[in-house]
Design a protein around this motif. Structure first.
Motif, mmCIF file in Angstrom:
data_model
loop_
_atom_site.group_PDB
_atom_site.id
_atom_site.type_symbol
_atom_site.label_atom_id
_atom_site.label_comp_id
_atom_site.label_asym_id
_atom_site.label_seq_id
_atom_site.Cartn_x
_atom_site.Cartn_y
_atom_site.Cartn_z
ATOM 1 N N HIS A 65 0.634 -1.358 0.023
ATOM 2 C CA HIS A 65 0.026 -0.051 -0.014
ATOM 3 C C HIS A 65 0.964 1.290 -0.098
ATOM 4 O O HIS A 65 1.949 1.323 0.589
ATOM 5 N N TYR A 66 0.505 1.915 -0.583
ATOM 6 C CA TYR A 66 1.366 3.322 -1.064
ATOM 7 C C TYR A 66 0.815 4.441 -0.414
ATOM 8 O O TYR A 66 -0.252 5.012 -0.625
ATOM 9 N N LEU A 67 1.735 4.735 0.764
ATOM 10 C CA LEU A 67 1.294 5.883 1.577
ATOM 11 C C LEU A 67 1.817 7.475 1.455
ATOM 12 O O LEU A 67 1.038 8.325 1.551
ATOM 13 N N GLN A 101 5.992 7.204 7.163
ATOM 14 C CA GLN A 101 5.662 5.874 6.515
ATOM 15 C C GLN A 101 5.688 6.090 4.917
ATOM 16 O O GLN A 101 4.483 6.779 4.510
ATOM 17 N N ALA A 104 3.552 0.398 3.254
ATOM 18 C CA ALA A 104 3.188 -0.880 4.135
ATOM 19 C C ALA A 104 3.153 -1.884 3.172
ATOM 20 O O ALA A 104 2.214 -2.021 2.178
ATOM 21 N N LEU A 105 3.753 -3.119 3.694
ATOM 22 C CA LEU A 105 3.691 -4.350 2.977
ATOM 23 C C LEU A 105 3.265 -5.703 3.755
ATOM 24 O O LEU A 105 3.572 -5.839 4.918
ATOM 25 N N VAL A 219 -2.739 2.842 -5.078
ATOM 26 C CA VAL A 219 -3.310 2.790 -3.744
ATOM 27 C C VAL A 219 -2.746 1.435 -3.393
ATOM 28 O O VAL A 219 -2.041 1.336 -1.838
ATOM 29 N N GLU A 220 -2.881 0.556 -4.057
ATOM 30 C CA GLU A 220 -2.300 -0.931 -3.559
ATOM 31 C C GLU A 220 -1.832 -1.542 -4.908
ATOM 32 O O GLU A 220 -2.562 -1.443 -5.685
#
Lengths: 273, 273
Positions: A65-67, A101, A104-105, A219-220
């Motif tokens: 997920h790209y934050l 951050q 998240a993976l 987004v993901e």
């Protein structure tokens, strides 16, 4: 201990240094950016390098997920090995840089079983249909000034001549982009290299006239690694069927030079406005 | 505080009680199992209920890695709200029961933007082609004794007559399963209900004669929620193109009764041996 075999630009740019408690120090390397922000697939590969080091197996399925955008500079990857089994291991990770951050993976890791250990493959698809690589065309998005982006110097993505309409102001009308992928230094593409290939082409929304040619934020993105590629350029296809409610899925297929399917990807992205 | 609207079996079976620090107490409810183990989609929905409560938005894209079977009894869901933005929020969660972690999840949550806020939809697909629901057939896997499994009493999944060959010992040869999904109590299906729909049919490997009709363990399942379904049974399609190296992907499409695509799913599963 630095993890990552030296000798290729990609391996060097994704090397990580093991700390304690699952923490890895690394660097978002300059030159893997598009207009200053590191390419998303490169960031996944960087984080995955630390996850692979922690669980000692290559990825089978990895979701990111790209934050926030990642700019060049030092970064940390904190890996949590959730479960390490005999055949597979599951781990999560967070990639942080500049005090925030970035990604998240969550993934499951394991070796591809040797072909002879399982039933004969059932494949109901053909490798991506592409003309010879020398007839394909460079296809970077025209919105990006080449001299402000390094990513196009690290990788080579060349497009099916039928799919570059967006570059000439004539979107094809099909949410489809096909082409070859390789590293600019021709280094062999391993499982982590596949993570770059699946986010290295122009968004397929560029070929639909309804939408502006502008950044389509991911987004993901989930990648299934389905094989280890043989040496040579990869054949890639990306397409979308549902561009609605401000979002679209982009489905990727990656085949190796011997005609084996080696990765399936799907991302959910925001339609450019 | 108990979260989850009472009034339907599903809402009750996925209700959660908020604790402190992102912890939720819940219960893997008896009767949602297949041969004693809770259905995977039900477990995702249960964990998602806590994630939705924590970030106060429905799911947009949710990934679950299946770590261990979940048996009925008390469980906890620990939610980490990684980033809560204006439009979207990203959270991870772990579901634990009987002293072990059953599932790891990572998702991004947000409302579907209203149609008028974005460009007209571009849809290059047709709703799943199915005969009227009364011509479809029940299709639970024959390996499971109905009287030992509650899941088939909680949901109704009926199959396209062309896709039930596996039940009669004559696999169709196509890794394809289509059918209608609804809750047995006909309660309206919301975004969390879609999470059950995408893991409620027989594995598509059942229709390939090469593979035994046996449990196909899910490694990972990702769902994109692409719309909020109108009331009525869902039209679902599941298929696979690549059954190789001991694994296969299962691609799901879910359409609502008005012909809107409401979910896309993909899981990576182990080929039964």
């Amino acid at each position: 201990m630095v993890i990552g075999i030296m000798g290729s630009e990609f391996d060097e740019a994704t090397s990580v240094r093991r700390g304690t408690g699952g923490r890895y120090d690394a660097r978002i390397t300059p030159g893997w950016d598009i207009a200053g922000n590191a390419n998303g697939g490169y960031l996944i590969a960087l984080a995955a390098r630390a996850m692979v080091a922690e669980v000692e197996r290559p990825p089978l399925t990895l979701t990111a997920h790209y934050l926030a955008p990642g700019q060049p500079g030092p970064c940390t990857i904190d890996v949590d090995a959730i479960r390490v089994g005999r055949r597979m291991a599951t781990a999560s990770a967070k990639l942080e840089a500049q005090g925030r951050q970035v990604m998240a993976l969550l993934g499951t890791f394991g070796d591809q079983p040797p072909a002879e250990a399982v039933a004969p493959p059932v494949v109901n698809a053909e490798p991506v249909d592409l003309p010879p690589i020398e007839e394909c065309l460079p296809g970077g998005p025209p919105v990006v000034e080449p001299d402000t982006s390094g990513f196009g110097d690290r990788i080579r993505s060349v497009y099916h001549p039928d799919d570059v309409g967006f570059q000439m102001g004539s979107p094809t009308g099909k949410a489809l982009v096909r082409g070859y992928f390789e590293f600019a230094d021709h280094h062999r593409i391993d499982e982590l290299g596949l993570l770059v290939a699946v986010d290295a082409f122009a968004p397929v929304s560029f070929n639909r006239p309804e939408f502006p040619i502008s950044w389509a934020p991911t987004v993901e993105l989930t990648v299934h690694i389905r094989g280890v590629p043989v040496p040579g350029p990869l054949r890639c296809s990306f397409s979308s069927r549902f561009l609605q409610h401000g979002m679209f899925e982009e489905d990727g297929e990656v085949w190796d030079a011997d005609g084996n399917l080696v990765a399936l990807s799907r991302q959910l992205a925001l339609i450019p406005r």
